[in-house]
Design a protein around this motif. Sequence first.
Motif, short mmCIF file in Angstrom:
data_model
loop_
_atom_site.label_atom_id
_atom_site.label_comp_id
_atom_site.label_asym_id
_atom_site.label_seq_id
_atom_site.Cartn_x
_atom_site.Cartn_y
_atom_site.Cartn_z
N GLN A 76 -22.76 -8.58 -20.44
CA GLN A 76 -22.41 -7.24 -19.96
C GLN A 76 -23.04 -6.92 -18.60
N CYS A 77 -24.11 -7.62 -18.25
CA CYS A 77 -24.81 -7.35 -17.00
C CYS A 77 -24.23 -8.21 -15.86
N ASP A 78 -22.96 -8.09 -15.62
CA ASP A 78 -22.27 -8.85 -14.57
C ASP A 78 -22.72 -8.36 -13.19
N PRO A 79 -23.28 -9.24 -12.36
CA PRO A 79 -23.73 -8.82 -11.02
C PRO A 79 -22.60 -8.30 -10.13
N GLU A 80 -21.35 -8.61 -10.49
CA GLU A 80 -20.21 -8.15 -9.70
C GLU A 80 -19.89 -6.68 -9.96
N LYS A 81 -20.45 -6.12 -11.02
CA LYS A 81 -20.20 -4.71 -11.34
C LYS A 81 -21.13 -3.80 -10.55
N GLU A 82 -20.91 -2.50 -10.67
CA GLU A 82 -21.76 -1.52 -9.98
C GLU A 82 -23.14 -1.47 -10.62
N ASN A 83 -23.99 -0.57 -10.08
CA ASN A 83 -25.34 -0.41 -10.62
C ASN A 83 -25.28 -0.08 -12.12
N ALA B 58 -34.01 2.16 -15.21
CA ALA B 58 -33.96 1.45 -13.93
C ALA B 58 -32.51 1.14 -13.58
N LEU B 59 -32.18 1.35 -12.32
CA LEU B 59 -30.80 1.21 -11.84
C LEU B 59 -30.56 -0.20 -11.30
N GLY B 60 -29.39 -0.76 -11.61
CA GLY B 60 -28.99 -2.04 -11.03
C GLY B 60 -29.63 -3.26 -11.63
N ILE B 61 -29.92 -3.23 -12.94
CA ILE B 61 -30.55 -4.40 -13.57
C ILE B 61 -29.66 -5.63 -13.51
N ASN B 62 -28.36 -5.42 -13.36
CA ASN B 62 -27.42 -6.55 -13.35
C ASN B 62 -27.48 -7.38 -12.07
N SER C 109 -30.52 6.18 -32.49
CA SER C 109 -29.84 5.52 -33.62
C SER C 109 -30.12 4.03 -33.67
N GLU C 110 -31.02 3.53 -32.82
CA GLU C 110 -31.38 2.11 -32.73
C GLU C 110 -30.24 1.25 -32.15
N GLN C 111 -29.38 1.87 -31.38
CA GLN C 111 -28.31 1.16 -30.69
C GLN C 111 -28.63 1.08 -29.20
N TRP C 112 -27.96 0.19 -28.48
CA TRP C 112 -28.17 0.05 -27.04
C TRP C 112 -26.83 0.05 -26.33
N GLU C 113 -26.89 0.29 -25.02
CA GLU C 113 -25.66 0.31 -24.23
C GLU C 113 -25.99 -0.02 -22.78
N VAL C 114 -25.13 -0.82 -22.16
CA VAL C 114 -25.21 -1.06 -20.72
C VAL C 114 -24.12 -0.22 -20.08
N ASN C 115 -24.51 0.65 -19.17
CA ASN C 115 -23.53 1.57 -18.60
C ASN C 115 -24.00 2.05 -17.23
#
Length: 253
Positions: A40-47, A75-79, A55-61
Motif C-alpha cells: 500500500q505504501c507505493d512511492p508513486e502515490k502522494e504523501n 508522519a507524512l510521506g512514509i511511502n 478498534s485495533e485496525q490500521w489504514e494507509v491514507n
Amino acid sequence: MDGGASYNPRTVEEVFRDFQGRRAGMVKALTTDVEEFYQQCDPEKENLCLYGFPSEQWEVNLPAEEVPPELPEPALGINFARDGMQEKDWLSLVAVHSDAWLLSVAFYFGARFGFDKADRKRLFNMINELPSIFEVVTGSAKKQGREKSSASNHSSNKSKSNPKRGSESQGRYSKAMQLKDDDEDGLDEEEDEEHGETLCGACGENYTSDEFWICCDICEKWFHGKCVKITPARAEHIKQYKCPPCSNKRSRA
C-alpha cells in the motif's frame, strides 16, 4: 482520520485504552500485515500516512484536509522512502514516527480534557509499561526474554527439551508454550517468572501461561497462537514454523 469528534476519551483509563487500540493496529501493520502494508505504501502515490484506530485496525491514507486537523497527524510521506532503503530500516523508521504520533494523540486528549500533573504522569507510566512499536518491530525488547526462554528450555519441563524426543512434530510442539495441569508442582508460577519478559512479535504483549505461544524457527521470535492463527493441534504437525513476516520476506526474495 477517525477524528476526535466521533470518539473522545475523557479519563486516563479511556485515553490509555485508546492508545492501546491504536498501537495494536499499527503493530499489526508493521509485523503480521507487513506484506499488505508494504504494497500500500507505493512511492508513486502522494504523501501517505499510517493511521492506527482504537478498534485495533490500521489504514494507509492521505492526511486530513482540514487545517488544523481534529487530531494530530502521523508522519507524512512514509511511502517515499520505501524503495530507497533496506526494508527493515524503513519499517523501523515508520515505527519510530508511529510511536511519536501515538504519544502526541494521547497527550492531545490529556490536554483537551484538562489532565492535571498527576493524571499526565499516571498516563505516561501506563504507556511506558508497554514496549514501543520500534522495540516490537526491531526485536530489541525481546532479546532478554528470548535469552531467558532459551535457558529455561534446558532447565524446566524436561518433556519439552528432551533431545531424545521421538519425532519432529514433537520437537515443534516443544517450542510452543501452553498451560499445563501442573498445579501440584507449581510449574505455572515458575513458567510465568521465566518467560515473564518474553513479548509477542505481533502484538508486543507479555507472555502469560494461560495462552498458547509458538516460536518462529527463522527469527526465533515468540508469538501468541491467536495472533498468527496457529492452534496447539496445528502446531504439532508443523516441522518448521515460519512467522508471517519471515514468510513474506522469503516470498518477495
